[in-house]
Design an enzyme around this catalytic site. Structure first.
Site, PDB file in Angstrom:
ATOM      1  N   CYS A   4       0.845  -1.183   0.000  1.00  0.00           N
ATOM      2  CA  CYS A   4       0.000   0.000   0.000  1.00  0.00           C
ATOM      3  C   CYS A   4       0.882   1.234   0.000  1.00  0.00           C
ATOM      4  CB  CYS A   4      -0.864   0.011   1.247  1.00  0.00           C
ATOM      5  SG  CYS A   4      -1.872  -1.458   1.370  1.00  0.00           S
ATOM      6  N   ARG A  29       1.468   1.565  -6.029  1.00  0.00           N
ATOM      7  CA  ARG A  29       1.721   0.552  -5.003  1.00  0.00           C
ATOM      8  C   ARG A  29       0.465  -0.240  -4.657  1.00  0.00           C
ATOM      9  NH1 ARG A  29       6.630   2.095  -2.359  1.00  0.00           N
ATOM     10  NH2 ARG A  29       6.159   0.749  -0.614  1.00  0.00           N
ATOM     11  N   TRP A  77      -4.019  -1.983  -1.425  1.00  0.00           N
ATOM     12  CA  TRP A  77      -4.066  -3.222  -2.212  1.00  0.00           C
ATOM     13  C   TRP A  77      -4.658  -4.249  -1.247  1.00  0.00           C
ATOM     14  CZ3 TRP A  77      -2.906  -8.298  -2.873  1.00  0.00           C
ATOM     15  CH2 TRP A  77      -2.722  -8.776  -4.186  1.00  0.00           C
ATOM     16  N   ASN A 103       0.254  -0.628   6.220  1.00  0.00           N
ATOM     17  CA  ASN A 103       0.728  -1.457   5.107  1.00  0.00           C
ATOM     18  C   ASN A 103       1.311  -2.713   5.732  1.00  0.00           C
ATOM     19  OD1 ASN A 103       1.799  -2.462   2.704  1.00  0.00           O
ATOM     20  ND2 ASN A 103       3.630  -1.195   2.825  1.00  0.00           N
ATOM     21  N   GLY A 104       0.927  -3.884   5.238  1.00  0.00           N
ATOM     22  CA  GLY A 104       1.449  -5.120   5.805  1.00  0.00           C
ATOM     23  C   GLY A 104       0.310  -6.028   6.242  1.00  0.00           C
ATOM     24  N   GLU A 487      10.745 -13.661 -19.540  1.00  0.00           N
ATOM     25  CA  GLU A 487      10.421 -12.266 -19.240  1.00  0.00           C
ATOM     26  C   GLU A 487       9.353 -11.740 -20.213  1.00  0.00           C
ATOM     27  OE1 GLU A 487      10.821 -10.451 -16.812  1.00  0.00           O
ATOM     28  OE2 GLU A 487      10.669  -8.390 -17.492  1.00  0.00           O
ATOM     29  N   LYS A 491       5.673 -10.358 -19.004  1.00  0.00           N
ATOM     30  CA  LYS A 491       5.143  -9.031 -19.367  1.00  0.00           C
ATOM     31  C   LYS A 491       3.752  -9.170 -19.981  1.00  0.00           C
ATOM     32  CE  LYS A 491       7.292  -7.100 -17.541  1.00  0.00           C
ATOM     33  NZ  LYS A 491       8.519  -7.233 -16.843  1.00  0.00           N
ATOM     34  N   GLU A 494       1.021 -10.228 -17.343  1.00  0.00           N
ATOM     35  CA  GLU A 494       0.605  -9.219 -16.363  1.00  0.00           C
ATOM     36  C   GLU A 494      -0.081  -8.024 -17.015  1.00  0.00           C
ATOM     37  OE1 GLU A 494       5.068  -7.422 -15.450  1.00  0.00           O
ATOM     38  OE2 GLU A 494       3.649  -7.568 -13.824  1.00  0.00           O
ATOM     39  N   HIS A 510       9.188 -31.961 -25.357  1.00  0.00           N
ATOM     40  CA  HIS A 510       8.947 -32.864 -24.222  1.00  0.00           C
ATOM     41  C   HIS A 510       7.570 -32.645 -23.608  1.00  0.00           C
ATOM     42  CE1 HIS A 510      13.042 -34.262 -24.479  1.00  0.00           C
ATOM     43  NE2 HIS A 510      13.445 -33.011 -24.546  1.00  0.00           N
ATOM     44  N   LYS A 613       3.013  -2.972  -7.224  1.00  0.00           N
ATOM     45  CA  LYS A 613       4.369  -2.828  -7.736  1.00  0.00           C
ATOM     46  C   LYS A 613       5.330  -3.823  -7.107  1.00  0.00           C
ATOM     47  CE  LYS A 613       7.791  -1.104  -9.981  1.00  0.00           C
ATOM     48  NZ  LYS A 613       7.968  -1.723 -11.303  1.00  0.00           N
TER      49      LYS A 613
HETATM   50  O1  M6R Z   1      10.830  -5.144  -6.369  1.00  0.00           O
HETATM   51  P1  M6R Z   1      11.259  -6.503  -6.825  1.00  0.00           P
HETATM   52  O2  M6R Z   1      12.273  -6.428  -7.936  1.00  0.00           O
HETATM   53  O3  M6R Z   1      11.749  -7.381  -5.710  1.00  0.00           O
HETATM   54  O4  M6R Z   1       9.960  -7.168  -7.416  1.00  0.00           O
HETATM   55  C1  M6R Z   1       9.964  -8.496  -7.857  1.00  0.00           C
HETATM   56  C2  M6R Z   1       8.730  -8.825  -8.651  1.00  0.00           C
HETATM   57  O5  M6R Z   1       7.575  -8.670  -7.874  1.00  0.00           O
HETATM   58  C3  M6R Z   1       8.595  -7.940  -9.906  1.00  0.00           C
HETATM   59  O6  M6R Z   1       9.725  -8.036 -10.714  1.00  0.00           O
HETATM   60  C4  M6R Z   1       7.353  -8.336 -10.724  1.00  0.00           C
HETATM   61  O7  M6R Z   1       7.520  -9.622 -11.228  1.00  0.00           O
HETATM   62  C5  M6R Z   1       7.101  -7.324 -11.848  1.00  0.00           C
HETATM   63  N1  M6R Z   1       5.765  -6.799 -11.749  1.00  0.00           N
HETATM   64  C6  M6R Z   1       7.212  -7.905 -13.210  1.00  0.00           C
HETATM   65  O8  M6R Z   1       7.009  -6.955 -14.202  1.00  0.00           O
END
Ligand code: M6R
Length: 618
Positions: A4, A29, A77, A103-104, A487, A491, A494, A510, A613
């Site tokens: 958050c 966030r 969140w 937050n938490g 990767e 992308k 998400e 396989h 994030k």
């Molecule tokens: O802040 P961090 O690099 O530790 O975050 C790790 C992942 O949560 C972050 O890379 C996430 O996979 C991204 N949203 C991907 O685009």
């Protein structure tokens, strides 16, 4: 709550404006609901609303808050309790004397809620946070009206991870916060002070900040900041200067943060390399503060990270093993500590994290430390928890990354991990000096190459638009192209909410090849034919396998690789670079592809559904 956004203000100006502007900066966030509280004429006034910050802003338009110079704000969140108006923060105590944001996750909240209910308190929400408001209201008289002391008393009873910020209607010039395993920074102004989960919230007003440690409580007025531990003993906190200005956290003419951050990659890569080779052509990572003798003594490297950062770690594995001949394991941080990993004083554990706050990575790091491992953080956020708790840190200089989908962080994480690999090779003597210099020179040329990719994105955008009705996209790669494929798929998942999977191209036969049917787009990261020709030949075979089964093949291939054209339906060109450099250019079209695909599907690119994030719970 995974991540958050929290803002607190006390000073001479109108708190509400500062808080809402701060929340706008922190909305990435968490964006399920938002709320603010101010103190006016001895009363707490709260406005909160489910949905994005814009909903709260409309509410404030129709139901304005009174003027006030003290306040708190939150963007959420959701975890405990859905994203409703009543579950939005701030939460008030029953007597409306205290407002709290959080937050938490408070792990023992049901026990505390039962205790409160048994004592006759009526809870108004389903959140874990609300219990803190009631506990705090009960603790204030016991602490003779001392809000910081009441906060310490409450914190001693809480289990889990939390940043808490509270205001008390009886003390209108005071904001109190507490921190355990969740981010919180203090912004130090002139006649005003700020609290936030991220410096972006107050960087318009001050670039001087304080890092808070674990289990600390801060009491803040307009002119004074006092920090203690949970037992009330004063503690010294470390000041730091934010080395980017407010414009870095704004869209700067771009429609989307993601587009801006993709475009910033050449600069981010250049910034992350700057000053890291000295005049004698030696890799210089002095700020890392890691003893060379120790680096000579390690016998393996373990990378712990999540999501994109884990993909960067996988890329780095190929390079570090090649350069140092040390075994490199890459482990998803969320799995690491639950499988009894074999690490000890001879292991170098590298935690990669953009935010420096990802709880899975933090917990894995702590586990590694407990086993005696040497720990190094590769991180983008100065003052965050993961670098604070690591033996050493190497910062990436990507600047603030606001879009939820990570882009420039990925490239700079690769750069930083490569620098660590080269440094290990230098210290351990596994590469000649001229070899290290040659690699560094290649790295140095990458910003210009990434720039060239950015200048030629139209074909990939057009393809994304053409394919926007697809239901599934597969990504294939070999060697360093494999994590690039992962990767690319991440992308797309998400951002475009589409089935997307990355595979090692050789693995397809396989099992996953059964997914191929007429018209399925398959994006293939093609290794350089000049690197290891066998890899190129093998991927051509893999392309033929999927094409024979109806796949539409999109090859990401280097300029000059003419053989690929006859095997692919579309070819996206990238500059020809050495094999280990290819991820830095090959990832960029995949980022653009996902961004354009999501846009074509009418989705919110910067704030995709269900995500935040970074994730500050396990
Ligand atoms: O802040 P961090 O690099 O530790 O975050 C790790 C992942 O949560 C972050 O890379 C996430 O996979 C991204 N949203 C991907 O685009």
């Amino acid at each position: 709550m995974p991540m958050c956004g929290i803002v607190g203000y006390v000073g001479q100006k109108q708190a509400l404006e500062i808080i809402v502007a701060g929340l706008r900066r922190l909305e990435y966030r968490g964006y399920d609901s938002a709320g603010v509280a101010v103190i006016s004429e001895g009363e707490l006034e709260v406005r909160k609303k489910a949905g994005k910050l814009a909903n709260l802003e409309s509410l404030l338009g129709t139901d304005p808050l009174p003027a006030s110079t003290t306040g708190i704000g939150h963007t959420r969140w959701a975890t405990h309790g859905g994203p409703t108006d009543s579950n939005a923060h701030p939460h008030l105590s029953e007597d409306r004397s205290v407002a709290v944001i959080h937050n938490g996750i408070i792990e023992n909240f049901s026990e505390l809620r039962d205790e409160l209910t048994a004592s006759g308190v009526l809870l108004a929400s389903e959140t874990d946070t609300e219990v803190v408001a009631h506990l705090l209201a009960q603790a204030i008289p016991v602490a003779n009206g001392d809000l910081p002391e009441a906060m310490r008393r409450v914190c001693r009873r809480l289990e889990g991870a939390f940043t808490l910020v509270a205001i008390d209607r009886a003390q209108p010039d005071l904001v109190v916060a507490a921190r355990r395993n969740s981010p919180l920074v203090v912004g130090v102004g002139q006649g005003e002070n700020f609290l936030a989960s991220d410096v972006a919230a107050f960087v318009d007003h001050t670039r001087e900040a304080l890092e808070l440690g674990q289990d600390q409580v801060v009491a803040m007025t307009a002119h004074e900041i006092l920090v203690t531990d949970f037992d009330g003993a004063p503690v010294e906190v470390k000041p730091f200067h934010v080395d980017w200005d407010a414009s870095a956290a704004e869209k700067g003419g771009y429609e989307l943060f993601m587009l801006k951050e993709i475009a910033e990659q050449p600069k981010a890569v250049a910034d992350s390399l700057r000053g890291r080779m000295n005049k004698e052509s030696r890799i210089q990572l002095d700020e890392m503060h890691m003893d060379e003798g120790l680096l000579r003594s390690i016998n393996k490297v373990v990378v712990i990270a999540c999501g994109t950062a884990a993909n960067a770690g996988m890329v780095a594995k190929y390079a570090i093993e090649h350069w140092t001949r040390l075994p490199v394991e890459v482990e998803l941080a969320s799995e690491f500590r639950y499988r009894d990993p074999i690490v000890g004083p001879d292991s170098l554990v590298i935690a990669i994290s953009q935010s420096g706050e990802t709880m899975d990575t933090l917990m894995a790091l702590r586990h590694a430390k407990a086993q005696g491992a040497r720990t190094l953080a590769i991180c983008n956020t100065v003052g965050s928890t993961i670098p604070r708790e690591s033996d050493a840190v190497l910062y990436t200089y990507a600047g603030p990354e606001i879009a939820v989908a990570s882009t420039k962080a990925f490239l700079t994480q690769i750069i930083a991990a490569y620098l660590v690999g080269l440094y290990l090779a230098q210290v351990r003597g596994t590469m000649f000096e001229d070899e290290i210099r040659a690699v560094f020179t290649e790295l140095h040329g990458m910003p210009e190459k990434v720039d060239r990719v950015l200048d030629t994105t139209e074909p990939v955008r057009a393809l994304a638009r053409d394919l926007s009705a697809a239901t599934s996209v597969l990504f294939l790669g070999r060697h360093v192209g494999y994590p690039v494929a992962l990767e690319g798929a991440l992308k797309l998942k998400e951002l475009a909410y589409m089935h997307a999977e990355g595979f090692a191209a050789g693995e397809l036969k396989h099992g996953p090849i059964a997914l191929i049917e007429e018209g399925v787009p398959v994006i293939v990261v093609v290794p350089s034919p000049k690197g290891r020709a066998i890899l190129h030949d093998k991927i051509v075979s893999n392309i033929q396998e999927v094409r024979a089964r109806g796949a539409v093949v999109i090859a990401i291939a280097e300029e000059g690789d003419e053989t690929i054209a006859k095997h692919a339906d579309h070819v996206i060109r990238i500059p020809a670079v050495p094999t280990l450099m290819q991820p830095l250019v090959a990832t960029v079209p995949l980022q653009v592809f996902a961004c354009e695909m999501a846009t074509a599907r009418g989705l919110d690119v910067d704030q995709p559904r269900n995500l935040a994030k970074s994730v500050t719970v396990e």
